[in-house]
Every structure is written in structure tokens, then in C-alpha cells.
Design a protein around this motif. Structure first.
Motif, PDB file in Angstrom:
ATOM      1  N   VAL A  14      14.429   1.638  -2.406  1.00 13.08           N
ATOM      2  CA  VAL A  14      14.614   2.581  -3.421  1.00 13.08           C
ATOM      3  C   VAL A  14      15.978   3.210  -3.280  1.00 13.08           C
ATOM      4  O   VAL A  14      16.971   4.402  -3.705  1.00 13.08           O
ATOM      5  CB  VAL A  14      14.216   2.749  -4.946  1.00 13.08           C
ATOM      6  CG1 VAL A  14      14.647   3.660  -5.935  1.00 13.08           C
ATOM      7  CG2 VAL A  14      13.440   1.412  -5.531  1.00 13.08           C
ATOM      8  N   LEU A  32      14.378  12.391   2.859  1.00 15.82           N
ATOM      9  CA  LEU A  32      13.172  12.719   3.622  1.00 15.82           C
ATOM     10  C   LEU A  32      12.566  11.807   3.394  1.00 15.82           C
ATOM     11  O   LEU A  32      11.817  11.151   2.708  1.00 15.82           O
ATOM     12  CB  LEU A  32      13.152  14.101   2.862  1.00 15.82           C
ATOM     13  CG  LEU A  32      14.296  15.372   2.646  1.00 15.82           C
ATOM     14  CD1 LEU A  32      13.994  16.434   2.614  1.00 15.82           C
ATOM     15  CD2 LEU A  32      14.595  15.669   4.419  1.00 15.82           C
ATOM     16  N   GLU A  33      12.137  10.952   4.717  1.00 19.37           N
ATOM     17  CA  GLU A  33      11.531  10.144   4.378  1.00 19.37           C
ATOM     18  C   GLU A  33       9.982  10.794   5.123  1.00 19.37           C
ATOM     19  O   GLU A  33       9.782  11.395   5.981  1.00 19.37           O
ATOM     20  CB  GLU A  33      11.333   9.045   5.396  1.00 19.37           C
ATOM     21  CG  GLU A  33      10.518   7.765   5.313  1.00 19.37           C
ATOM     22  CD  GLU A  33      10.206   7.296   3.949  1.00 19.37           C
ATOM     23  OE1 GLU A  33      10.510   6.564   3.640  1.00 19.37           O
ATOM     24  OE2 GLU A  33       8.249   7.030   4.610  1.00 19.37           O
ATOM     25  N   ALA A  34       8.291  10.329   4.242  1.00 17.04           N
ATOM     26  CA  ALA A  34       7.022  11.133   5.096  1.00 17.04           C
ATOM     27  C   ALA A  34       6.611  10.001   6.330  1.00 17.04           C
ATOM     28  O   ALA A  34       6.990  10.936   7.669  1.00 17.04           O
ATOM     29  CB  ALA A  34       6.434  11.024   4.175  1.00 17.04           C
ATOM     30  N   GLN A 102      11.450  -7.846   1.065  1.00 16.60           N
ATOM     31  CA  GLN A 102      11.762  -6.503   0.996  1.00 16.60           C
ATOM     32  C   GLN A 102      12.014  -6.254   2.094  1.00 16.60           C
ATOM     33  O   GLN A 102      13.214  -5.259   1.941  1.00 16.60           O
ATOM     34  CB  GLN A 102      10.845  -6.262   0.661  1.00 16.60           C
ATOM     35  CG  GLN A 102      10.936  -4.823  -0.033  1.00 16.60           C
ATOM     36  CD  GLN A 102       9.840  -3.705  -0.922  1.00 16.60           C
ATOM     37  OE1 GLN A 102       9.282  -4.681  -1.713  1.00 16.60           O
ATOM     38  NE2 GLN A 102       9.490  -2.908  -0.510  1.00 16.60           N
ATOM     39  N   VAL A 127       8.421  15.576   1.504  1.00 10.58           N
ATOM     40  CA  VAL A 127       8.684  16.603   0.707  1.00 10.58           C
ATOM     41  C   VAL A 127       7.063  17.286   0.235  1.00 10.58           C
ATOM     42  O   VAL A 127       6.320  16.151  -0.070  1.00 10.58           O
ATOM     43  CB  VAL A 127       9.389  15.681  -0.444  1.00 10.58           C
ATOM     44  CG1 VAL A 127       9.009  16.874  -1.775  1.00 10.58           C
ATOM     45  CG2 VAL A 127      10.388  15.282  -0.074  1.00 10.58           C
ATOM     46  N   ARG A 218       6.187 -17.628   1.230  1.00  9.48           N
ATOM     47  CA  ARG A 218       4.684 -16.523   0.503  1.00  9.48           C
ATOM     48  C   ARG A 218       3.976 -17.374  -0.238  1.00  9.48           C
ATOM     49  O   ARG A 218       4.381 -17.735  -0.978  1.00  9.48           O
ATOM     50  CB  ARG A 218       5.500 -15.895  -0.415  1.00  9.48           C
ATOM     51  CG  ARG A 218       5.148 -14.459  -1.510  1.00  9.48           C
ATOM     52  CD  ARG A 218       4.643 -13.910  -0.612  1.00  9.48           C
ATOM     53  NE  ARG A 218       4.421 -13.198  -1.873  1.00  9.48           N
ATOM     54  CZ  ARG A 218       4.890 -12.059  -2.259  1.00  9.48           C
ATOM     55  NH1 ARG A 218       5.530 -11.911  -2.159  1.00  9.48           N
ATOM     56  NH2 ARG A 218       4.166 -10.677  -3.676  1.00  9.48           N
ATOM     57  N   ASP A 275       8.925   2.481  -7.619  1.00 12.14           N
ATOM     58  CA  ASP A 275       7.819   2.658  -7.975  1.00 12.14           C
ATOM     59  C   ASP A 275       7.046   4.040  -7.959  1.00 12.14           C
ATOM     60  O   ASP A 275       5.857   4.403  -8.986  1.00 12.14           O
ATOM     61  CB  ASP A 275       7.073   1.973  -6.946  1.00 12.14           C
ATOM     62  CG  ASP A 275       6.416   0.389  -6.143  1.00 12.14           C
ATOM     63  OD1 ASP A 275       7.468   0.626  -7.762  1.00 12.14           O
ATOM     64  OD2 ASP A 275       6.055   0.497  -6.021  1.00 12.14           O
TER      65      ASP A 275
HETATM   66  C1  LIG Z   1       1.745  -5.815  -1.281  1.00 10.74           C
HETATM   67  C2  LIG Z   1       2.556  -5.533  -2.593  1.00 10.74           C
HETATM   68  C3  LIG Z   1       2.952  -6.754  -2.321  1.00 10.74           C
HETATM   69  C4  LIG Z   1       4.107  -6.877  -3.444  1.00 10.74           C
HETATM   70  N1  LIG Z   1       5.217  -8.023  -4.352  1.00 10.74           N
HETATM   71  C5  LIG Z   1       5.885  -7.972  -5.317  1.00 10.74           C
HETATM   72  C6  LIG Z   1       6.668  -8.978  -5.442  1.00 10.74           C
HETATM   73  O1  LIG Z   1       6.153 -10.154  -5.477  1.00 10.74           O
HETATM   74  N2  LIG Z   1       7.710  -8.133  -6.772  1.00 10.74           N
HETATM   75  C7  LIG Z   1       7.964  -7.586  -6.385  1.00 10.74           C
HETATM   76  O2  LIG Z   1       9.009  -6.989  -7.335  1.00 10.74           O
HETATM   77  N3  LIG Z   1       7.869  -5.861  -6.168  1.00 10.74           N
HETATM   78  C8  LIG Z   1       5.912  -5.872  -5.015  1.00 10.74           C
HETATM   79  N4  LIG Z   1       5.694  -5.121  -4.424  1.00 10.74           N
HETATM   80  C9  LIG Z   1       6.934  -4.263  -5.497  1.00 10.74           C
HETATM   81  C10 LIG Z   1       7.495  -4.144  -4.062  1.00 10.74           C
HETATM   82  O3  LIG Z   1       7.287  -3.629  -3.401  1.00 10.74           O
HETATM   83  C11 LIG Z   1       7.953  -2.262  -4.776  1.00 10.74           C
HETATM   84  O4  LIG Z   1       8.333  -2.034  -6.374  1.00 10.74           O
HETATM   85  C12 LIG Z   1       8.662  -1.635  -4.340  1.00 10.74           C
HETATM   86  O5  LIG Z   1       8.466  -1.016  -2.774  1.00 10.74           O
HETATM   87  C13 LIG Z   1       9.594  -0.811  -4.597  1.00 10.74           C
HETATM   88  O6  LIG Z   1      10.084  -0.149  -3.462  1.00 10.74           O
HETATM   89  P1  LIG Z   1      10.054   2.195  -4.020  1.00 10.74           P
HETATM   90  O7  LIG Z   1      11.192   2.630  -2.687  1.00 10.74           O
HETATM   91  O8  LIG Z   1      10.274   2.522  -5.061  1.00 10.74           O
HETATM   92  O9  LIG Z   1       9.074   2.739  -3.358  1.00 10.74           O
HETATM   93  P2  LIG Z   1       8.455   2.401  -1.690  1.00 10.74           P
HETATM   94  O10 LIG Z   1       9.474   0.934  -1.213  1.00 10.74           O
HETATM   95  O11 LIG Z   1       7.057   2.486  -1.978  1.00 10.74           O
HETATM   96  O12 LIG Z   1       9.030   3.861  -0.741  1.00 10.74           O
HETATM   97  C14 LIG Z   1       8.235   4.840  -1.075  1.00 10.74           C
HETATM   98  C15 LIG Z   1       8.827   5.608  -0.224  1.00 10.74           C
HETATM   99  O13 LIG Z   1       8.943   7.212  -0.080  1.00 10.74           O
HETATM  100  C16 LIG Z   1       7.982   7.284   1.549  1.00 10.74           C
HETATM  101  N5  LIG Z   1       7.006   8.782   0.701  1.00 10.74           N
HETATM  102  C17 LIG Z   1       6.329   9.038   0.379  1.00 10.74           C
HETATM  103  N6  LIG Z   1       5.651   9.687  -0.164  1.00 10.74           N
HETATM  104  C18 LIG Z   1       6.938  10.580   0.201  1.00 10.74           C
HETATM  105  C19 LIG Z   1       6.827  12.088   0.185  1.00 10.74           C
HETATM  106  N7  LIG Z   1       5.997  12.754  -0.109  1.00 10.74           N
HETATM  107  N8  LIG Z   1       8.214  12.503   1.054  1.00 10.74           N
HETATM  108  C20 LIG Z   1       8.995  11.746   1.388  1.00 10.74           C
HETATM  109  N9  LIG Z   1       8.850  10.074   1.848  1.00 10.74           N
HETATM  110  C21 LIG Z   1       7.966   9.626   0.626  1.00 10.74           C
HETATM  111  C22 LIG Z   1       6.860   5.884   1.645  1.00 10.74           C
HETATM  112  O14 LIG Z   1       6.653   6.328   3.069  1.00 10.74           O
HETATM  113  C23 LIG Z   1       8.116   5.135   1.412  1.00 10.74           C
HETATM  114  O15 LIG Z   1       8.774   4.763   2.878  1.00 10.74           O
HETATM  115  C24 LIG Z   1       4.359  -6.094  -3.912  1.00 10.74           C
HETATM  116  C25 LIG Z   1       4.551  -4.056  -3.108  1.00 10.74           C
HETATM  117  C26 LIG Z   1       3.378  -4.209  -2.110  1.00 10.74           C
HETATM  118  C27 LIG Z   1       2.412  -3.338  -1.945  1.00 10.74           C
END
Ligand SMILES: Cc1cc2nc3c(=O)[nH]c(=O)nc-3n(C[C@H](O)[C@H](O)[C@H](O)COP(=O)(O)OP(=O)(O)OC[C@H]3O[C@@H](n4cnc5c(N)ncnc54)[C@H](O)[C@@H]3O)c2cc1C
Length: 504
Positions: A14, A32-34, A102, A127, A218, A275
Motif C-alpha cells: 500500500v 520511510l520503511e522500518a 503479494q 517512523v 497455496r 492494514d
Molecule cells: C500470513 C498472511 C496471509 C495473508 N493472506 C491474505 C490473503 O489471502 N488475502 C488478502 O487479501 N490478504 C491477506 N493477507 C493480508 C495482506 O497481506 C495485507 O492486507 C497487506 O500486506 C497490507 O498491505 P499494507 O501495505 O497495508 O501493510 P504491510 O504489508 O503490513 O506493510 C506495512 C509496512 O510498514 C512497515 N512498517 C511498520 N512499522 C513501521 C514504522 N513505524 N515506520 C515505517 N515503516 C513501518 C513494515 O515493515 C511493512 O513493510 C495476509 C497477511 C498475512 C500476514
């Protein structure tokens, strides 16, 4: 010095997509990525829906995804030893969804980011705080502050930005466990999704099998409480599906699911997406798909506010995307009541429906193994000029009315939806209206408005709805949703709809 960037916390899918979408609007970002580096492993989200592929197309990765991804057209559902039913979907030029991991999508997005000079991606840079003032935000990192016009928290389920902004994350986390296993194997299955309820080898629970590219399968396997991956007989479990065929385990993890939506998706100059903003059970593929819709909704609004549109436009982000998240929450919660009953009554309902479904086709309609999402209908949005009756509810057949995503249609040189994304689009029925509509668009200042005549595109009205005729006007937002549908051309009405659509 150039304009302050938008600062994005989190380079997950995202955050990466938000940065790329903002770059299309010429908005610089600091991402910014942790984590110290990108380490996407495992399939995680695997199903990408057609409407979301349009978003991914705008950031240049959908072509590769469609080329590599697997499209299944038949879904089979089993109960114990019975095959209950199968559904077959017609093959389409633009598939209704594709399966691809993904991790691969993040890799493709990462490559685009690396080639995009407007995105400054910094790994190992969590952050840890922020300070907001009237003109912007100082985002705090261990390496010092980063000044931005706004901060986007795309930092995942445990979002630091959400916590720092003091935004609650109400909802529920469930105890039930799922094992996710990606295996590489040459299985003799056609490209089908298979859903097994109560198979003899996993009684009272379910197993879901999906094909991904490169002979990866899967498997989502519901496992009993107390399941321990370290001591589990994985080979015995996988062998139930592969039989005697060889396979390699590519990724395995155990997870619980959560149902939560943030109390607000925006506070001041800070916004939550993906998320960080919502967590849904994965059945129905609503997690990442809706996160990418957040990214698109937020990107065009941030870009236009930076170009002088009122802040009210950004208020609509919470109004629109939180409403969408609440629908996703309700739908996935209902699915999980069926898949993972929490009460005796829910168990009884599941058992009755599945047993009846063996002989009663009517009962098969009551089986809920997850529903793909319809892009939310923004019919009540402050940006929408409502005309005519409001449709009943998202999920019904998609009507081409204000708030709903514009129907796609073949046009000269491609698809109508490929023309969206870079600004507002006004679709007029008569070429002689183009100049007048363009003059109205120019009244919005630095907001791009393109006027297209349907005959020039090769469209004869019907794809945009039975009511669309040579005089009707469709105003399409940068995210492809209809902001207004006017039955006849009126400069006053179109001007008002344009102003409303940018929050004026
Ligand atoms: C095991 C598993 C199975 C899944 N299966 C499905 C599925 O089948 N179908 C589906 O729709 N979804 C599934 N999901 C959910 C899907 O993976 C998430 O909806 C998706 O990853 C969300 O993307 P995002 O970018 O919002 O968050 P994330 O992918 O969590 O990315 C967040 C990023 O922020 C970084 N971060 C965290 N804290 C900080 C900070 N303080 N400062 C800077 N960076 C930071 C993290 O390192 C990470 O890189 C699954 C998730 C998991 C864990």
C-alpha cells in the motif's frame, strides 16, 4: 527547494502504491520503511480483482501481473466426500481476478519505485513520532526529522502512525488458527479453486487450495487450537492433497485473523491506509484489494489539495474509505461466522446448510466461503452529485449512477477505464459540447479536466447505462468513480458538479 514531499510510513504494497500514484501527480514522496531491506516472502494476499488491476495498471505493474498470474475460471466446493457444486466463469480479455503472490507484486512495485525519481525510499528508517503545525508535519526518525506536507500511515497492522495519532483500532482478534502453506508441485489439477468443507482428513474444519504462478499451490488449512508448526506432521497434511506426487514447501506460516477498522482514517494532516486502517479475515480477498483502493482514493485528493483544492476534499477520504471498510468488515465477519462458527447456533447453521446442500441446490446458495468485493458505491459521499434513485446496496448489479465506479467499455485504441486516473474526465454525448465543457473544467484552476466525446471514443451510450443518450454528461473522478451523471448538458449543473467533486 521544491515543495515539501508527502511522507509515507511503510513500504509494503500500500505504501509503495501510494508513492507511485502520487508520483503520477508529480508529487514527491519520502517513503520511510522500518525494515532494513525488502524481504517479501510467501504468498500472503494472492487474489487481485479486476477493478484493482486498473489501479495497478496506473502504476505500471498490471501488465506483468496479468501476464504472469493465474486466472482460474472454475471454483469447486466439496463437503466431506461429496462435490457440492462448481461454478464456471466465462474467460474474459480482462480477467475478473488473477492469482499472483503479494511478494511478486511488491517486487514489481519496488522496481517501479526504484526507477521513479520522485520517490525517496529509505529502508531501516522507522517512523517514531511526528509533530504537526499549520503548514505541514515533521516526521521523526532516528536519523532526524523529515518535513512533509502530510503523513500517510501505511505501516501495517501495528501501525505506529495510528498509535501516535491517538486513533483507536476497535474490533476483534480471533483465536482460530490457519496454516498457510505454499507448495511447488506439478499437480494434475486444472486451474481451479477448490474449497473443502469438513474433508474426512480435516473434520469440522476446511481447506482451501488455490493455484499461483510457477506451479505454486497455496493451501489455507484451518488447524485445531494449540496447533504447533514446529511439531506438526506437515508432510502428512500436504500429502492429503498431493497424494504420492513430489512437492517442495516454499513458505509456511500460521496466522489468526482480525476484524478491526480504525476509528478514523484521518486526523489533521495524517491519514491511515491499508492494514494500518483496517484488518479483515482473508476469505474474500478484501484486505490488500481495499488497501490499494485506499491508496488511490487518498493520492488524488492529496495531490489536488496541494494544488489548491479545499481541505474538505481530504475529509472525504475518511468518509468514503471508512464506509468501505465497514462494509468489508461486515461481509467478512458474516463469512467467518460460516467458516469458523463462534456460537452453538452458528455451528448448527453451518452443519444444516452443508448437509442439506448435498441434495438441495437451494441450500448451496447459503454456503458462504468468501465474497469478492464490489468497489464501494460512494453514493452518500459529499463529493457526489446524486441524481435519481439511490441504488439499494453494494453487491447488487452495478448501476452506472453517481458514486459507483464507471462501467468499462471498449473504445478506440483500448478500454474506457484506461483513460482515467490523470484528472477528472467529462464524457459528453456530442462533440460540439467539448469546448464548453473544457472551459468549465478550466475554471477549476490547477485541476486537470479532460473532456471526451463518446462518438470520438467509439461509444454509443448504452455501455454507460440505458438512460445515457446523446445529451447526457458523465463526470468521472480520477479514481474512475462517477461523480455526477447529468441527463442533459447544463453549464450550471456541470460547473456545480465539478466544484462539488473537488470539495468546494
Ligand atoms: C500470513 C498472511 C496471509 C495473508 N493472506 C491474505 C490473503 O489471502 N488475502 C488478502 O487479501 N490478504 C491477506 N493477507 C493480508 C495482506 O497481506 C495485507 O492486507 C497487506 O500486506 C497490507 O498491505 P499494507 O501495505 O497495508 O501493510 P504491510 O504489508 O503490513 O506493510 C506495512 C509496512 O510498514 C512497515 N512498517 C511498520 N512499522 C513501521 C514504522 N513505524 N515506520 C515505517 N515503516 C513501518 C513494515 O515493515 C511493512 O513493510 C495476509 C497477511 C498475512 C500476514
Amino acid at each position: 527547494m521544491g515543495p515539501a514531499p508527502v511522507v509515507i510510513a511503510g513500504a509494503g504494497p500500500v505504501g509503495l502504491a501510494t508513492a507511485l500514484l502520487l508520483a503520477r501527480w508529480r508529487v514527491p514522496t519520502v517513503l520511510l520503511e522500518a525494515a532494513p531491506h525488502r524481504s517479501a516472502v510467501g504468498s500472503k494476499a494472492i487474489c487481485f480483482q479486476r477493478d484493482v488491476l486498473d489501479i495497478l495498471g496506473r502504476v505500471g505493474v498490471a501488465g506483468a501481473m496479468v501476464a504472469e498470474g493465474v486466472t482460474w475460471t472454475t471454483g469447486r466446493t466439496y463437503f466431506r466426500e461429496h462435490e457440492l457444486y462448481s461454478v464456471t466463469f466465462p474467460k474474459a480479455e480482462v480477467p475478473p481476478w488473477i492469482n499472483i503472490s503479494q511478494a511478486r507484486v511488491e517486487e514489481l512495485l519496488g522496481a517501479r519505485v526504484a526507477a521513479e525519481p520522485l520517490v525517496d525510499l529509505r529502508y531501516g528508517c522507522p517512523v517514531i513520532g511526528y509533530r504537526e503545525d499549520d503548514d505541514g508535519v515533521d516526521v521523526l526518525t532516528r536519523d532526524g526529522p523529515v518535513r512533509g506536507s502530510h503523513l500517510v500511515g501505511a505501516d501495517g497492522p501495528r501501525s505506529a502512525v495510528r498509535r501516535l495519532a491517538g486513533i483507536d483500532f476497535p474490533g476483534r482478534s480471533f483465536e482460530d488458527l490457519f496454516l498457510i502453506c505454499d507448495i511447488k508441485a506439478s499437480l494434475p489439477f486444472p486451474s481451479e479453486r477448490r474449497f473443502y468443507f469438513d474433508p474426512p482428513w480435516n473434520p469440522g474444519r476446511q481447506v482451501l487450495v488455490h493455484q499461483c504462478p510457477d506451479s505454486v499451490w497455496r493451501i489455507d488449512w484451518q488447524v485445531p487450537p494449540g496447533f504447533d508448526l514446529a511439531t506438526a506432521d506437515l508432510d502428512g497434511m500436504v500429502g492429503r492433497i498431493t497424494g504420492s506426487l513430489p512437492y517442495e514447501i516454499v513458505w509456511v506460516t500460521v496466522y489468526r485473523f482480525h476484524s478491526r477498522v480504525a476509528a478514523s482514517l484521518g486526523r489533521g494532516r495524517v491519514f491511515l491506509a491499508g492494514d494500518a486502517a483496517h484488518l479483515f479475515a482473508p476469505f474474500g480477498a478484501r484486505g490488500l484489494n481495499s488497501g490499494l483502493q485506499d491508496a488511490e482514493n487518498l493520492a488524488w485528493k492529496l495531490a489536488l489539495v496541494r494544488r489548491g483544492a479545499p481541505d474538505r476534499l481530504l475529509d472525504s477520504y475518511d468518509a468514503e474509505r471508512r464506509a468501505a471498510a465497514l462494509v468489508n468488515l461486515a461481509v467478512t465477519a458474516k463469512t467467518m461466522e460460516f467458516l469458523v462458527p463462534q456460537t452453538a447456533a452458528q455451528w448448527e447453521w453451518r452443519r444444516t446448510v452443508l448437509e442439506r446442500a448435498v441434495t438441495d441446490p437451494g441450500a448451496r446458495l447459503l454456503i458462504d466461503s468468501g465474497k469478492l468485493a464490489e468497489p464501494y458505491w460512494y453514493v452518500d459521499s459529499p463529493l457526489t452529485t446524486a441524481t435519481g434513485p439511490v441504488p439499494e446496496e453494494p453487491g447488487a448489479a452495478r448501476p452506472p449512477v453517481p458514486g459507483v465506479i464507471c462501467p468499462d467499455a471498449p473504445v478506440r485504441g483500448g478500454r474506457l477505464r484506461e483513460r482515467f486516473g490523470a484528472g477528472f474526465v467529462v464524457l459528453v454525448g456530442r462533440p460540439e459540447r467539448v469546448a464548453e465543457a473544457a472551459a468549465l473544467g478550466a475554471g477549476l484552476g490547477d485541476v486537470p479536466v479532460e473532456v471526451l466525446a463518446l462518438p470520438d471514443l467509439g461509444i454509443e451510450g448504452a455501455p454507460l447505462g440505458e438512460g445515457a443518450g446523446p445529451d447526457s454528461v458523465h463526470l468521472v473522478r480520477p479514481d474512475g468513480h462517477l461523480a455526477a451523471v447529468l441527463p442533459s448538458f447544463s453549464a450550471e449543473a456541470l460547473g456545480a458538479a465539478l466544484h462539488r467533486a473537488i470539495g468546494r
